[in-house]
Scaffold this active site. Structure first.
Site, PDB file in Angstrom:
ATOM      1  N   GLU A  76       0.037   0.355 -11.641  1.00 49.76           N
ATOM      2  CA  GLU A  76       0.292  -0.328 -12.912  1.00 49.76           C
ATOM      3  C   GLU A  76      -0.680   0.094 -14.002  1.00 49.76           C
ATOM      4  O   GLU A  76      -0.286   0.312 -15.139  1.00 49.76           O
ATOM      5  CB  GLU A  76       0.198  -1.851 -12.724  1.00 49.76           C
ATOM      6  CG  GLU A  76       0.387  -2.563 -14.051  1.00 49.76           C
ATOM      7  CD  GLU A  76       0.375  -4.072 -13.962  1.00 49.76           C
ATOM      8  OE1 GLU A  76       0.015  -4.617 -12.907  1.00 49.76           O
ATOM      9  OE2 GLU A  76       0.745  -4.698 -14.958  1.00 49.76           O
ATOM     10  N   ASP A  93       0.191  -2.436  -7.249  1.00 51.61           N
ATOM     11  CA  ASP A  93      -0.272  -3.401  -8.247  1.00 51.61           C
ATOM     12  C   ASP A  93      -1.669  -3.825  -7.801  1.00 51.61           C
ATOM     13  O   ASP A  93      -1.824  -4.502  -6.780  1.00 51.61           O
ATOM     14  CB  ASP A  93       0.679  -4.605  -8.326  1.00 51.61           C
ATOM     15  CG  ASP A  93       0.409  -5.446  -9.567  1.00 51.61           C
ATOM     16  OD1 ASP A  93      -0.737  -5.407 -10.054  1.00 51.61           O
ATOM     17  OD2 ASP A  93       1.338  -6.140 -10.021  1.00 51.61           O
ATOM     18  N   ILE A  95      -3.918  -5.895  -9.018  1.00 53.90           N
ATOM     19  CA  ILE A  95      -4.022  -7.369  -8.982  1.00 53.90           C
ATOM     20  C   ILE A  95      -2.686  -7.892  -9.503  1.00 53.90           C
ATOM     21  O   ILE A  95      -2.344  -7.668 -10.666  1.00 53.90           O
ATOM     22  CB  ILE A  95      -5.139  -7.944  -9.887  1.00 53.90           C
ATOM     23  CG1 ILE A  95      -6.519  -7.379  -9.524  1.00 53.90           C
ATOM     24  CG2 ILE A  95      -5.155  -9.473  -9.776  1.00 53.90           C
ATOM     25  CD1 ILE A  95      -7.658  -7.918 -10.415  1.00 53.90           C
ATOM     26  N   ASP A  96      -1.925  -8.543  -8.669  1.00 57.88           N
ATOM     27  CA  ASP A  96      -0.706  -9.199  -9.144  1.00 57.88           C
ATOM     28  C   ASP A  96      -1.046 -10.678  -9.307  1.00 57.88           C
ATOM     29  O   ASP A  96      -1.347 -11.362  -8.324  1.00 57.88           O
ATOM     30  CB  ASP A  96       0.459  -9.016  -8.163  1.00 57.88           C
ATOM     31  CG  ASP A  96       1.726  -9.599  -8.744  1.00 57.88           C
ATOM     32  OD1 ASP A  96       2.090  -9.225  -9.867  1.00 57.88           O
ATOM     33  OD2 ASP A  96       2.332 -10.472  -8.090  1.00 57.88           O
ATOM     34  N   THR A  98      -2.868 -11.482 -12.578  1.00 56.71           N
ATOM     35  CA  THR A  98      -4.121 -11.286 -13.330  1.00 56.71           C
ATOM     36  C   THR A  98      -4.512 -12.512 -14.142  1.00 56.71           C
ATOM     37  O   THR A  98      -5.700 -12.818 -14.270  1.00 56.71           O
ATOM     38  CB  THR A  98      -3.994 -10.043 -14.240  1.00 56.71           C
ATOM     39  OG1 THR A  98      -3.913  -8.910 -13.387  1.00 56.71           O
ATOM     40  CG2 THR A  98      -5.185  -9.869 -15.153  1.00 56.71           C
ATOM     41  N   ASP A 225       5.351  -4.858  -9.192  1.00 59.92           N
ATOM     42  CA  ASP A 225       5.292  -6.291  -8.874  1.00 59.92           C
ATOM     43  C   ASP A 225       5.982  -6.584  -7.537  1.00 59.92           C
ATOM     44  O   ASP A 225       5.524  -7.422  -6.770  1.00 59.92           O
ATOM     45  CB  ASP A 225       6.004  -7.132  -9.943  1.00 59.92           C
ATOM     46  CG  ASP A 225       5.365  -7.030 -11.320  1.00 59.92           C
ATOM     47  OD1 ASP A 225       4.127  -7.042 -11.392  1.00 59.92           O
ATOM     48  OD2 ASP A 225       6.109  -6.941 -12.318  1.00 59.92           O
TER      49      ASP A 225
HETATM   50  C1  IPD Z   1       2.752 -10.641 -13.315  1.00 60.08           C
HETATM   51  C2  IPD Z   1       2.891 -11.668 -12.228  1.00 60.08           C
HETATM   52  C3  IPD Z   1       3.658 -12.862 -12.741  1.00 60.08           C
HETATM   53  C4  IPD Z   1       5.015 -12.474 -13.263  1.00 60.08           C
HETATM   54  C5  IPD Z   1       4.909 -11.376 -14.289  1.00 60.08           C
HETATM   55  C6  IPD Z   1       4.125 -10.183 -13.735  1.00 60.08           C
HETATM   56  P1  IPD Z   1       0.508  -9.145 -13.354  1.00 60.08           P
HETATM   57  O1  IPD Z   1       2.031  -9.505 -12.856  1.00 60.08           O
HETATM   58  O2  IPD Z   1       3.573 -11.137 -11.106  1.00 60.08           O
HETATM   59  O3  IPD Z   1       3.889 -13.832 -11.750  1.00 60.08           O
HETATM   60  O4  IPD Z   1       5.623 -13.595 -13.835  1.00 60.08           O
HETATM   61  O5  IPD Z   1       6.228 -10.965 -14.590  1.00 60.08           O
HETATM   62  O6  IPD Z   1       3.994  -9.204 -14.722  1.00 60.08           O
HETATM   63  O7  IPD Z   1       0.590  -8.833 -14.814  1.00 60.08           O
HETATM   64  O8  IPD Z   1      -0.325 -10.323 -13.048  1.00 60.08           O
HETATM   65  O9  IPD Z   1       0.207  -7.944 -12.522  1.00 60.08           O
HETATM   66 CA    CA Z   2       2.133  -7.602 -11.376  1.00 61.73          CA
HETATM   67 CA    CA Z   3      -1.157  -6.300 -12.156  1.00 61.31          CA
END
Ligand code: IPD
Ligand code: CA
Ligand code: CA
Length: 274
Positions: A76, A93, A95-96, A98, A225
Site C-alpha cells: 500500500e 497492507d 497496517i490495516d 491505521t 485490504d
Molecule cells: C482501511 C481499513 C478500514 C476500511 C478502509 C480501509 P487502512 O485500511 O481497512 O476498515 O474501512 O476502507 O482503507 O487505511 O487502515 O490501511
Molecule cells: Ca487497509
Molecule cells: Ca494500510
C-alpha cells in the site's frame, strides 16, 4: 538463498509470510508503545499514514525480496508494483486499521498475501496471513488447505435469518462515498441484528471466517485490504464477492456460503451496490 533453490509451494510461501508478518507485527507493537503521529495524508485529509506504516512495509518488502528476489511486490505505501519474473506476487497492507493504530484503539493488523499468476493475465490468491497486532492472534490460509487461527482450523457461523445477522462494514476516506454508505447503512440497519464499524477490513473478514460475525460489506476497499483475509474467509467457508459498488468503486461482500445470496440481495436493496 539463490533463486534456483526457491520453490513456490504454498506451504513454503506460508512459512515465509508468517515469519515476516510476525516480525512486522512486533515492529508495529513496539512503535505503538511510543508516540504515534501522522506523517502524511493520501487520498483525503482523513486518509493518514504514519512512519510505522512505512517502516512495516519496508521491513516486509526487504525480507520477502531477500528470500525471493524474483517475486513481484505490491504494498500500500510503496505506490507502484515491483515486477518480478517468478509468477508470484506479494500483496501487503503493512497496517490495516491505521486510524485505530493512531488513536491507540487495539484493532489493527499486518496483512500479507501471495498470488500466483495464471495464463490469462490474472492471478489466484494462494496464501494469506493476517496478524491482529494487539492480541497477537494469527489468521492463515492456503488455497485448498483450509483456514486457521493460531494454528487451529476455523469455520464460519451457521446461516441465520437476516434479522439475526450481525453485519460488519467500513467507511471510505472519500466524503462522497461516505454519504452513499451512510444512506445504505440506514436502510440496512432496521433489517439486521446490528451493524459494527470496527476499522480494519482484514480483521472484519477474519471475524466472518472465525464465526465472529455473520457478514461484511464495504465499498471503496483496495486489493491490499482484502487479499489475505478474503482467502482466510473463503477457506473457512465464506463466499466472498468482489464487484462494483454504488459509486463504481470496488465493493467486497462476504458471508457464510449458505445464506450469502439473501445477504447480497439485502446489500443491493440497501444501496451498497449500484
Ligand atoms: C482501511 C481499513 C478500514 C476500511 C478502509 C480501509 P487502512 O485500511 O481497512 O476498515 O474501512 O476502507 O482503507 O487505511 O487502515 O490501511
Ligand atoms: Ca487497509
Ligand atoms: Ca494500510
Amino acid at each position: 538463498m539463490t533463486s534456483a533453490s526457491v520453490t513456490s509451494r504454498p506451504g513454503d510461501l506460508l512459512a515465509l509470510a508468517l515469519e515476516v508478518a510476525r516480525e512486522a507485527a512486533e515492529l508495529v507493537r513496539e512503535a505503538r508503545a511510543g508516540t504515534v503521529e501522522v506523517a502524511d495524508t493520501k487520498s483525503s485529509d482523513v486518509d493518514v499514514v504514519t512512519e510505522t506504516d512505512r517502516a512495516s512495509e519496508a521491513l516486509i518488502r526487504e525480507r520477502i525480496l531477500a528470500a525471493r528476489p524474483d517475486d513481484s511486490f505490491l504494498g500500500e505505501e510503496g505506490g507502484r508494483s515491483i515486477d518480478g519474473s517468478s509468477g508470484i506476487r506479494w500483496i501487503v497492507d503493512p497496517i490495516d486499521g491505521t486510524v485505530n493504530f493512531l488513536y491507540g484503539i487495539p484493532h489493527y493488523a499486518v496483512s500479507i498475501a501471495a498470488e500466483r499468476a495464471d495464463d490469462l493475465g490474472g492471478g489466484e490468491m494462494i496464501v494469506g496471513v493476517v496478524i491482529d497486532v494487539a492480541s497477537g492472534t494469527e489468521y492463515a490460509a492456503t488455497a485448498g488447505g483450509g483456514a486457521t487461527r493460531d494454528g487451529r482450523p476455523i469455520g464460519v457461523r451457521a446461516e441465520a435469518p437476516l434479522a439475526e445477522r450481525l453485519v460488519l462494514t467500513g467507511f471510505s476516506y472519500s466524503a462522497e462515498v461516505r454519504g452513499v454508505q451512510a444512506a445504505a447503512v440506514a436502510r440496512m440497519l432496521p433489517k439486521v441484528r446490528d451493524i459494527r464499524r470496527l476499522g480494519s477490513c482484514a480483521l472484519d473478514l477474519c471475524r466472518v471466517a472465525e464465526g465472529g460475525a455473520d457478514a461484511y460489506v464495504e465499498e471503496g476497499v483496495q486489493v491490499w485490504d482484502h487479499a489475505a483475509a478474503a482467502l482466510v474467509a473463503r477457506e473457512a467457508g465464506a463466499r466472498v464477492e468482489l464487484t462494483k459498488g454504488a459509486t463504481g468503486r470496488d465493493v467486497v461482500i462476504a458471508a457464510p456460503s449458505s445464506g450469502f445470496a439473501a445477504f447480497r440481495t439485502l446489500a443491493v436493496a440497501s444501496g451498497f451496490l449500484g
